[in-house]
Design a protein around this motif. Structure first.
Motif, PDB file in Angstrom:
ATOM      1  N   ARG A  50       0.861  -1.185   0.000  1.00  0.00           N
ATOM      2  CA  ARG A  50       0.000   0.000   0.000  1.00  0.00           C
ATOM      3  C   ARG A  50       0.899   1.236   0.000  1.00  0.00           C
ATOM      4  O   ARG A  50       1.540   1.532   1.015  1.00  0.00           O
ATOM      5  N   PRO A  51       0.972   1.974  -1.099  1.00  0.00           N
ATOM      6  CA  PRO A  51       1.843   3.152  -1.150  1.00  0.00           C
ATOM      7  C   PRO A  51       1.355   4.260  -0.217  1.00  0.00           C
ATOM      8  O   PRO A  51       0.157   4.504  -0.107  1.00  0.00           O
ATOM      9  N   GLN A  52       2.296   4.912   0.429  1.00  0.00           N
ATOM     10  CA  GLN A  52       1.972   6.004   1.338  1.00  0.00           C
ATOM     11  C   GLN A  52       2.174   7.376   0.712  1.00  0.00           C
ATOM     12  O   GLN A  52       1.831   8.388   1.315  1.00  0.00           O
ATOM     13  N   SER A  53       2.754   7.409  -0.486  1.00  0.00           N
ATOM     14  CA  SER A  53       2.974   8.674  -1.177  1.00  0.00           C
ATOM     15  C   SER A  53       2.960   8.418  -2.677  1.00  0.00           C
ATOM     16  O   SER A  53       3.037   7.263  -3.127  1.00  0.00           O
ATOM     17  N   THR A  54       2.877   9.487  -3.444  1.00  0.00           N
ATOM     18  CA  THR A  54       2.865   9.362  -4.908  1.00  0.00           C
ATOM     19  C   THR A  54       4.154   8.727  -5.409  1.00  0.00           C
ATOM     20  O   THR A  54       4.140   7.930  -6.358  1.00  0.00           O
ATOM     21  N   ALA A  55       5.271   9.045  -4.766  1.00  0.00           N
ATOM     22  CA  ALA A  55       6.550   8.487  -5.201  1.00  0.00           C
ATOM     23  C   ALA A  55       6.621   6.978  -5.007  1.00  0.00           C
ATOM     24  O   ALA A  55       7.341   6.285  -5.728  1.00  0.00           O
TER      25      ALA A  55
END
Length: 366
Positions: free
Chosen positions: A231-236
């Motif tokens: 689950r990504p926590q930021s756009t990067a």
């Protein structure tokens, strides 16, 4: 050699790939997919399982629907699941799967795609002549109740239909619609004999579950846990996480180790989805593409180069893993079987015998 998945194999593979179960109304495979051609009582003969343009359209529609349910698309339309009680089913006693102290009704396993409100509409066989308590349960807990048999005005007839709007968390749940059991002192059976299959007590005729309404989010479901391995926590963090998700998905769906080219083929679909509505829509679009890929729809056994026409040849470990799994389970290989095949050990006699024994033991539980 190509062997298209039969409708049964497709349904079981979707179940094991995405942990989606109890979707009788949402995923009615008999309506989504065409019937398999059969010969001499067999519906899994490779030569008969061709794909016409019309059949491909059905697979495209199925892929769209499955991907939306798996990811928990907030734009899902309202779905309706109708349960009609058999006329011959008695409702004077407790029903298996419902809480103690209840009488009649039904218990059904249902899938709720979003955290939202859902409508439970109960239609009685006839208007009750005296008061009874009707309740709706989710996983054994009461979520709504009403007293039936109360006429709205003097001389009016009691209503036969009741509707409840209840918030339910996303995921699979067991739903019950039933009456609270009364004591024997008030049981109509003591003063009036049974004359019909359902007895003289009020009975449920139809239960309709519809929704989602006023959705608040996708929630946490087994299918999202199976699909979103990170689950990504930021756009990067989104691109590397997406590649990890797609690589894991390809390995399971294509039933072989994933290659960089596989993910690259899916990447334009992911990017198109991200442009539409963010990261999860991107994963949804890529999943749609996977579910219509020949690598998913077909079991492929490649003939080694240089093999003479009509000559026998040994299948690879990965192809053997699919052969075994679909023979015993009518579904995709599990993780252990894929790992053994990917390591090139499945064709070893001792390893093959061990896997065969384990698969036979697990056949009844899968």
């Amino acid at each position: 050699q190509l062997h298209r998945l039969t409708r049964t194999e497709y349904r079981n593979t979707i179940r094991d790939l995405l942990a989606i179960e109890n979707l009788r109304a949402e995923l009615d495979y008999e309506l989504l997919l065409p019937a398999d051609n059969s010969s001499s009582g067999f519906d899994n003969i490779a030569e008969l399982l061709f794909v016409s343009p019309a059949v491909m359209e059905r697979y495209l529609e199925a892929a769209r629907k499955i991907s939306r349910l798996a990811i928990g698309d907030p734009e899902l339309p309202v779905m309706v699941n109708i349960h009609k009680m058999p006329l011959h089913l008695p409702q004077d006693d407790a029903v298996a799967g419902l809480p103690l102290g209840t009488r009649g009704g039904l218990a059904t396993d249902s899938y709720f795609p979003l955290d939202a409100e859902y409508s439970f509409k109960v239609q009685l066989e006839r208007a009750p002549r005296e008061q009874h308590e009707l309740e709706i349960t989710v996983d054994g807990a009461r979520v709504a109740a009403a007293t039936v048999g109360l006429p709205p005005a003097p001389g009016a007839q009691a209503p036969r239909e009741l509707e409840f709007r209840v918030p339910v968390d996303a995921g699979p749940h067991r739903v019950g619609a039933t009456f609270v059991e009364r004591t024997a002192a008030f049981d109509e059976r003591t003063v009036r004999p049974q004359r019909r299959g359902r007895g003289t007590l009020p009975a449920i005729e139809i239960v309709t579950i519809s929704g989602p309404y006023a959705a608040t989010g996708p929630g946490e479901t087994p299918s999202r846990d199976r699909l979103l391995v990170c689950r990504p926590q930021s756009t990067a963090e989104e691109p590397p996480c997406a590649r990890e998700i797609l690589s894991t998905l390809v390995r399971r769906a294509y039933r072989r180790p994933a290659e960089a080219a596989d993910v690259d083929e899916l990447w334009p679909f992911y990017e198109a989805g991200v442009a539409e509505r963010g990261f999860e829509r991107g994963i949804q679009r890529a999943l749609e593409r996977v579910l219509v890929s020949p690598q998913f729809l077909y079991r492929i056994e490649r003939i080694p180069s240089g093999t003479e026409p009509g000559a026998t040849f040994a299948v690879s470990d990965m192809e053997l893993a699919s052969r075994l799994s679909y023979f015993l389970w009518s579904s995709m290989p599990d993780e252990e079987l894929v790992d053994v095949a990917a390591a090139g050990k499945l064709t070893e006699p001792r390893s093959l015998s061990r896997q065969w024994s384990m698969m036979e033991v697990g056949q009844t539980t899968r």
